[in-house]
Design a protein around this motif. Structure first.
Motif, PDB file in Angstrom:
ATOM      1  N   ASP A 122       0.817  -1.206   0.000  1.00  0.00           N
ATOM      2  CA  ASP A 122       0.000   0.000   0.000  1.00  0.00           C
ATOM      3  C   ASP A 122       0.855   1.263   0.000  1.00  0.00           C
ATOM      4  N   GLN A 207      -1.503  -4.193  -5.687  1.00  0.00           N
ATOM      5  CA  GLN A 207      -2.816  -4.483  -5.125  1.00  0.00           C
ATOM      6  C   GLN A 207      -3.231  -5.944  -5.323  1.00  0.00           C
ATOM      7  N   ALA A 211      -4.122  -7.834  -1.942  1.00  0.00           N
ATOM      8  CA  ALA A 211      -5.430  -8.478  -1.814  1.00  0.00           C
ATOM      9  C   ALA A 211      -5.297  -9.900  -1.269  1.00  0.00           C
ATOM     10  N   ARG A 285     -10.079  -3.955  -3.514  1.00  0.00           N
ATOM     11  CA  ARG A 285      -8.774  -4.056  -4.176  1.00  0.00           C
ATOM     12  C   ARG A 285      -8.935  -4.697  -5.560  1.00  0.00           C
TER      13      ARG A 285
END
Length: 417
Positions: A122, A207, A211, A285
């Protein structure tokens, strides 16, 4: 005479020295990547303010997160092939020991590593997206990138991306057991000019990885950890290694133990949902990954150059002989993204082999499921609360992808993100 000579030398050195010292940001980025000096590379990029440096910030942040996770797992002896590839029944010989004594691993330790990894992904995402607003083209030999996987302070020859992909391909072929599902990791060309579109691509992959971490953290998988993860972390002191396996049932000791652990693994994939926000976050996500893929293609299609493209437009040259990109390829991929988004949002239902006329609402399951039990979802019981009438995905939904990608769909999916 001597004075004039020395003065001339000084003048020449004064002209040449600045030229020799003009190391570009891209040069510094490559040097640190190829040496596996991620922390040093990050510090170097933070001291600069050009577009290449902004891209470098995102790249070094992304790889630093991956390196930290790899080092954490390595400390505990992570070695799935050594833990799984045992027993003559499975036709695979166990590789040699690494010579390092794994540190004990607890369930809480593993959750902490995964949480840190998600945070690192992130952190990389906004940096890469900020870089995508600039103009740059940094040539990078991806096979030469080094990551200190084992945490010994040195990124050696065996810790390049090239060495990792070669090992992954060999391991994939061995563990694939002839099914043909292992993706083709061969990269005949490995020098690319990474640009703004590729920064978006990297942000999307951050991502994809985050996830997966969030999905695990949304659940209590402690029973699964206790019953089966000694197969991935042999020697790390997990419960099923407290006593040696000495008996046999059907074949011989190692094969029977592996079969028993496989059954235990399936049996313990009955994970209680303990963090609803993280599970819903996985859905968000996934939607962002789909949106970033669209943004990536918008940027690719707007490019006017044709120089060592990682993912080319139909007007550019593909560096992969077996993976071409045409207008039909792009159109099929964008259509597939639309179908995938409809499924994630619950607007298009997933078919269930057991029930006709109704489909499985994936979005409703994310918002309401109290547990994830893949066996009961597949056999039907846990799917019942989330079945409803509506449009159901079928072969026609993916007709465009099947027509264009065919048997190469997994290679394109891995490439396109």
């Amino acid at each position: 005479m001597i004075a004039r000579f020395l003065a001339g030398v000084i003048v020449v050195l004064g002209l040449v020295a600045p030229l020799a010292a003009q190391e570009t940001t891209a040069d510094r980025l490559r040097a640190h990547l190829y040496a596996g000096e991620l922390a040093e590379g990050l510090a170097a990029m933070e001291a600069l303010e050009d577009d290449e440096a902004r891209f470098g910030l995102g790249v070094f942040t992304l790889f630093s997160g991956i390196e930290a996770m790899a080092q954490a797992l390595c400390r505990h002896g992570f070695n799935p092939e050594r833990g799984i590839a045992v027993g003559p029944f499975f036709g695979m010989a166990s590789p040699d020991e690494q010579g390092r004594v794994p540190e004990p691993l607890s369930y809480e330790d593993l959750r902490g590593y995964i949480s840190d990894f998600v945070a690192a992904m992130d952190a990389a995402r906004p940096l890469l997206l900020a870089a995508s607003e600039g103009e740059f083209a940094v040539e990078i030999d991806v096979m030469a990138i080094r990551v200190d996987l084992d945490g010994d302070g040195v990124a050696g020859e065996a810790e390049t991306i090239g060495a990792f992909l070669a090992l992954a391909a060999q391991t994939g072929e061995r563990l694939d057991m002839g099914s043909g599902m292992a993706p083709d990791l061969d990269m005949p060309v490995h020098v690319f000019a990474f640009d703004a579109a590729d920064a978006i691509w990297m942000a999307g992959y951050s991502q994809v990885l985050a996830a997966q971490g969030d999905f695990l953290l949304a659940h209590d998988f402690s029973a699964f950890f206790d019953a089966a993860l000694h197969r991935l972390f042999p020697g790390a002191g997990l419960p099923m290694e407290s006593r040696p396996s000495t008996g046999s049932l059907f074949m011989e000791r190692d094969s029977d133990a592996l079969l028993a652990d496989a059954i235990a693994m399936v049996h313990t994939v009955n994970w209680s949902v303990i963090d609803r926000e993280r599970l819903i976050g996985v859905r968000e996500r996934a939607l962002e990954v789909l949106d970033l893929s669209r943004q990536n293609w918008t940027a690719i299609l707007a490019e006017t150059d044709d120089h060592l493209e990682f993912i080319p437009s139909p007007r550019q040259t593909s560096q992969f002989a077996t993976l071409g990109v045409s207008k039909e390829t792009v159109d099929a991929w964008l259509t597939t993204l639309d179908v995938a988004e409809a499924i994630v949002r619950g607007e298009l239902l997933l078919p269930h082999w057991r029930f006709e006329g109704v489909g499985f609402d994936l979005s409703a399951w994310v918002e309401g499921a109290e547990r994830t039990d893949f066996v009961l979802l597949f056999t039907g019981l846990d799917a019942l609360p989330y079945l409803k009438e509506g449009e159901i995905a079928d072969a026609e939904s993916f007709a465009a992808a099947n027509a264009v990608f065919g048997g190469s769909i997994w290679n394109y999916a891995l490439w396109f993100n």
